[in-house]
Design an enzyme around this catalytic site. Structure first.
Site, PDB file in Angstrom:
ATOM      1  N   ARG A  12     -61.343  87.397  -3.321  1.00  0.00           N
ATOM      2  CA  ARG A  12     -61.080  86.490  -4.454  1.00  0.00           C
ATOM      3  C   ARG A  12     -59.845  85.651  -4.152  1.00  0.00           C
ATOM      4  O   ARG A  12     -59.236  85.789  -3.097  1.00  0.00           O
ATOM      5  CB  ARG A  12     -60.885  87.293  -5.747  1.00  0.00           C
ATOM      6  CG  ARG A  12     -59.747  88.279  -5.676  1.00  0.00           C
ATOM      7  CD  ARG A  12     -59.464  88.939  -7.017  1.00  0.00           C
ATOM      8  NE  ARG A  12     -58.273  89.745  -6.914  1.00  0.00           N
ATOM      9  CZ  ARG A  12     -58.237  91.025  -6.579  1.00  0.00           C
ATOM     10  NH1 ARG A  12     -59.361  91.664  -6.325  1.00  0.00           N
ATOM     11  NH2 ARG A  12     -57.084  91.659  -6.493  1.00  0.00           N
ATOM     12  N   GLY A  13     -59.508  84.784  -5.113  1.00  0.00           N
ATOM     13  CA  GLY A  13     -58.256  84.029  -5.038  1.00  0.00           C
ATOM     14  C   GLY A  13     -58.134  83.186  -3.783  1.00  0.00           C
ATOM     15  O   GLY A  13     -59.092  82.537  -3.337  1.00  0.00           O
ATOM     16  N   VAL A  50     -55.984  97.297   4.342  1.00  0.00           N
ATOM     17  CA  VAL A  50     -55.157  96.792   5.446  1.00  0.00           C
ATOM     18  C   VAL A  50     -53.904  97.646   5.684  1.00  0.00           C
ATOM     19  O   VAL A  50     -53.281  97.545   6.744  1.00  0.00           O
ATOM     20  CB  VAL A  50     -54.740  95.311   5.249  1.00  0.00           C
ATOM     21  CG1 VAL A  50     -55.942  94.384   5.296  1.00  0.00           C
ATOM     22  CG2 VAL A  50     -53.916  95.106   3.992  1.00  0.00           C
ATOM     23  N   TYR A 141     -41.644  92.733  -3.026  1.00  0.00           N
ATOM     24  CA  TYR A 141     -42.529  91.646  -2.559  1.00  0.00           C
ATOM     25  C   TYR A 141     -41.760  90.678  -1.659  1.00  0.00           C
ATOM     26  O   TYR A 141     -42.224  90.291  -0.580  1.00  0.00           O
ATOM     27  CB  TYR A 141     -43.072  90.944  -3.800  1.00  0.00           C
ATOM     28  CG  TYR A 141     -44.073  89.856  -3.563  1.00  0.00           C
ATOM     29  CD1 TYR A 141     -45.409  90.148  -3.305  1.00  0.00           C
ATOM     30  CD2 TYR A 141     -43.699  88.510  -3.637  1.00  0.00           C
ATOM     31  CE1 TYR A 141     -46.336  89.130  -3.125  1.00  0.00           C
ATOM     32  CE2 TYR A 141     -44.625  87.494  -3.466  1.00  0.00           C
ATOM     33  CZ  TYR A 141     -45.938  87.812  -3.208  1.00  0.00           C
ATOM     34  OH  TYR A 141     -46.859  86.802  -3.027  1.00  0.00           O
ATOM     35  N   LYS A 145     -42.419  89.852   2.293  1.00  0.00           N
ATOM     36  CA  LYS A 145     -42.736  88.496   2.757  1.00  0.00           C
ATOM     37  C   LYS A 145     -41.640  87.964   3.698  1.00  0.00           C
ATOM     38  O   LYS A 145     -41.935  87.194   4.615  1.00  0.00           O
ATOM     39  CB  LYS A 145     -42.933  87.554   1.572  1.00  0.00           C
ATOM     40  CG  LYS A 145     -44.107  87.927   0.651  1.00  0.00           C
ATOM     41  CD  LYS A 145     -45.450  87.827   1.354  1.00  0.00           C
ATOM     42  CE  LYS A 145     -46.611  87.969   0.362  1.00  0.00           C
ATOM     43  NZ  LYS A 145     -47.934  87.925   1.030  1.00  0.00           N
TER      44      LYS A 145
HETATM   45  P1  NDP Z   1     -55.381  88.101  -5.548  1.00  0.00           P
HETATM   46  O1  NDP Z   1     -54.810  89.272  -6.249  1.00  0.00           O
HETATM   47  O2  NDP Z   1     -56.199  87.123  -6.313  1.00  0.00           O
HETATM   48  O3  NDP Z   1     -56.238  88.599  -4.289  1.00  0.00           O
HETATM   49  C1  NDP Z   1     -55.682  89.536  -3.399  1.00  0.00           C
HETATM   50  C2  NDP Z   1     -56.672  89.816  -2.296  1.00  0.00           C
HETATM   51  O4  NDP Z   1     -56.116  90.803  -1.407  1.00  0.00           O
HETATM   52  C3  NDP Z   1     -57.970  90.347  -2.817  1.00  0.00           C
HETATM   53  O5  NDP Z   1     -59.020  89.865  -2.018  1.00  0.00           O
HETATM   54  C4  NDP Z   1     -57.813  91.850  -2.620  1.00  0.00           C
HETATM   55  O6  NDP Z   1     -59.106  92.388  -2.524  1.00  0.00           O
HETATM   56  C5  NDP Z   1     -57.021  91.898  -1.306  1.00  0.00           C
HETATM   57  N1  NDP Z   1     -56.277  93.116  -1.083  1.00  0.00           N
HETATM   58  C6  NDP Z   1     -55.266  93.621  -1.833  1.00  0.00           C
HETATM   59  N2  NDP Z   1     -54.823  94.775  -1.299  1.00  0.00           N
HETATM   60  C7  NDP Z   1     -55.561  95.005  -0.192  1.00  0.00           C
HETATM   61  C8  NDP Z   1     -55.589  96.027   0.774  1.00  0.00           C
HETATM   62  N3  NDP Z   1     -54.750  97.082   0.738  1.00  0.00           N
HETATM   63  N4  NDP Z   1     -56.484  95.958   1.778  1.00  0.00           N
HETATM   64  C9  NDP Z   1     -57.358  94.911   1.844  1.00  0.00           C
HETATM   65  N5  NDP Z   1     -57.386  93.907   0.962  1.00  0.00           N
HETATM   66  C10 NDP Z   1     -56.495  93.953  -0.051  1.00  0.00           C
HETATM   67  O7  NDP Z   1     -54.140  87.378  -4.846  1.00  0.00           O
HETATM   68  P2  NDP Z   1     -53.915  85.863  -4.399  1.00  0.00           P
HETATM   69  O8  NDP Z   1     -55.165  85.266  -3.926  1.00  0.00           O
HETATM   70  O9  NDP Z   1     -53.129  85.207  -5.448  1.00  0.00           O
HETATM   71  O10 NDP Z   1     -52.928  86.104  -3.163  1.00  0.00           O
HETATM   72  C11 NDP Z   1     -53.353  86.085  -1.814  1.00  0.00           C
HETATM   73  C12 NDP Z   1     -52.126  86.090  -0.930  1.00  0.00           C
HETATM   74  O11 NDP Z   1     -51.306  84.970  -1.247  1.00  0.00           O
HETATM   75  C13 NDP Z   1     -51.240  87.331  -1.103  1.00  0.00           C
HETATM   76  O12 NDP Z   1     -50.719  87.726   0.134  1.00  0.00           O
HETATM   77  C14 NDP Z   1     -50.122  86.821  -2.005  1.00  0.00           C
HETATM   78  O13 NDP Z   1     -48.933  87.551  -1.819  1.00  0.00           O
HETATM   79  C15 NDP Z   1     -49.990  85.389  -1.502  1.00  0.00           C
HETATM   80  N6  NDP Z   1     -49.347  84.520  -2.471  1.00  0.00           N
HETATM   81  C16 NDP Z   1     -49.947  84.236  -3.682  1.00  0.00           C
HETATM   82  C17 NDP Z   1     -49.312  83.401  -4.575  1.00  0.00           C
HETATM   83  C18 NDP Z   1     -49.893  83.025  -5.893  1.00  0.00           C
HETATM   84  O14 NDP Z   1     -49.212  82.316  -6.650  1.00  0.00           O
HETATM   85  N7  NDP Z   1     -51.113  83.436  -6.219  1.00  0.00           N
HETATM   86  C19 NDP Z   1     -47.989  82.821  -4.278  1.00  0.00           C
HETATM   87  C20 NDP Z   1     -47.466  83.192  -2.983  1.00  0.00           C
HETATM   88  C21 NDP Z   1     -48.128  83.997  -2.127  1.00  0.00           C
HETATM   89  P3  NDP Z   1     -59.534  93.836  -3.066  1.00  0.00           P
HETATM   90  O15 NDP Z   1     -58.936  94.039  -4.412  1.00  0.00           O
HETATM   91  O16 NDP Z   1     -61.015  93.814  -3.027  1.00  0.00           O
HETATM   92  O17 NDP Z   1     -58.947  94.709  -2.048  1.00  0.00           O
END
Ligand code: NDP
Length: 234
Positions: A12-13, A50, A141, A145
């Protein structure tokens, strides 16, 4: 030429938007996430934590066996467990460091030997403006990062002679499930953004696409923000 693109956190995202960007270019996209879901059009989607070295290594072996060397790794999986430092539990600290920093390292390490043999590759880490801007409640966090920047720059120097680039993208405030938890804080943060609005997942995917393209062959060891000006000058 079709590239083999591995995206962690593709369910997602931002990760899903990145996967869709490469799918639209007819690349072979493999999505990793805990749930194992990924956008339609992915060649494979694997359930992987991961934070587990064994789980990441096994998944990368499986995709290399099926799809050949990885051309592009986008280490995007990440979580938040916000809280003020004085009240932050060991678990909150470790969970975020394990997923966001260990996970990025395990993912990069797993693809390196195939990239080195191929003498080409792109590693893109999903960082954040958080360590540069300073966000209360995000000590875990921001530390993870910030660690990613050190990881990327060390790695960039280790593999530059093999034509492998390693960069960090630092998104600002992007509209996803991760930021939907912020409630009214969201309006306060939006007010700080010079462009006056939050970013979209497509804004980040576009930058990933550029860094993975031939146009970015000479860019390595960089931190590039996509943040509407929020942390300009980082
Ligand atoms: P979301 O919470 O929408 O999505 C996070 C994703 O990471 C999901 O696909 C989730 O899938 C996966 N995930 C989480 N933990 C694990 C794990 N242990 N192993 C494998 N997959 C994992 O987050 P965003 O899309 O917002 O964020 C994506 C990246 O961007 C992150 O690294 C975040 O720190 C970074 N970011 C986001 C910002 C924002 O404003 N949204 C700003 C700055 C950075 P599932 O639950 O199926 O495991």
């Amino acid at each position: 030429m079709t590239r083999h693109v591995l995206v962690t956190g593709a369910s997602r995202g931002i990760g899903a938007a990145i996967a869709e960007h490469f799918i639209a270019l007819d690349d072979t996209v493999v999505g990793l996430s805990r749930s194992g879901t990924a956008p339609d059009g992915c060649a494979m989607s694997l359930a992987v934590d991961v934070a587990s070295s064994e789980s990441v290594t096994a998944a990368v072996k499986a995709t290399i066996a099926a799809n050949g060397p990885v051309d592009v790794l986008v280490a995007n999986a990440g979580i938040t467990r916000d809280g003020l430092a004085m009240r932050m539990s060991d678990e909150q600290w470790r969970d975020v460091l394990s997923t966001n920093l260990d996970g990025a390292f395990f993912s990069a390490r797993a693809v390196l030997s195939s990239m080195i043999r191929a003498r080409s590759g792109r590693i893109i880490f999903m960082g954040s403006v958080s360590p540069f801007y300073g966000v209360p409640g995000q000590a875990n966090y921001a530390a993870a990062k910030a660690g990613m920047v050190g990881l990327a720059r060390s790695l960039a120097r280790e593999v530059a002679s093999r034509a492998i680039t390693v960069n960090v993208i630092a998104p600002g405030f992007i509209d996803t499930e991760m930021t939907s938890e912020l409630g009214s804080t969201s309006d306060e943060m939006t007010a700080l953004i010079p462009m006056g609005h939050v970013g979209t997942t497509g804004d980040v995917a576009g930058l990933v696409g550029f860094l993975a393209s031939d146009c970015a062959a000479y860019i390595t060891g960089q931190v590039i923000a996509v943040d509407g000006g929020l942390a300009m000058g980082l």
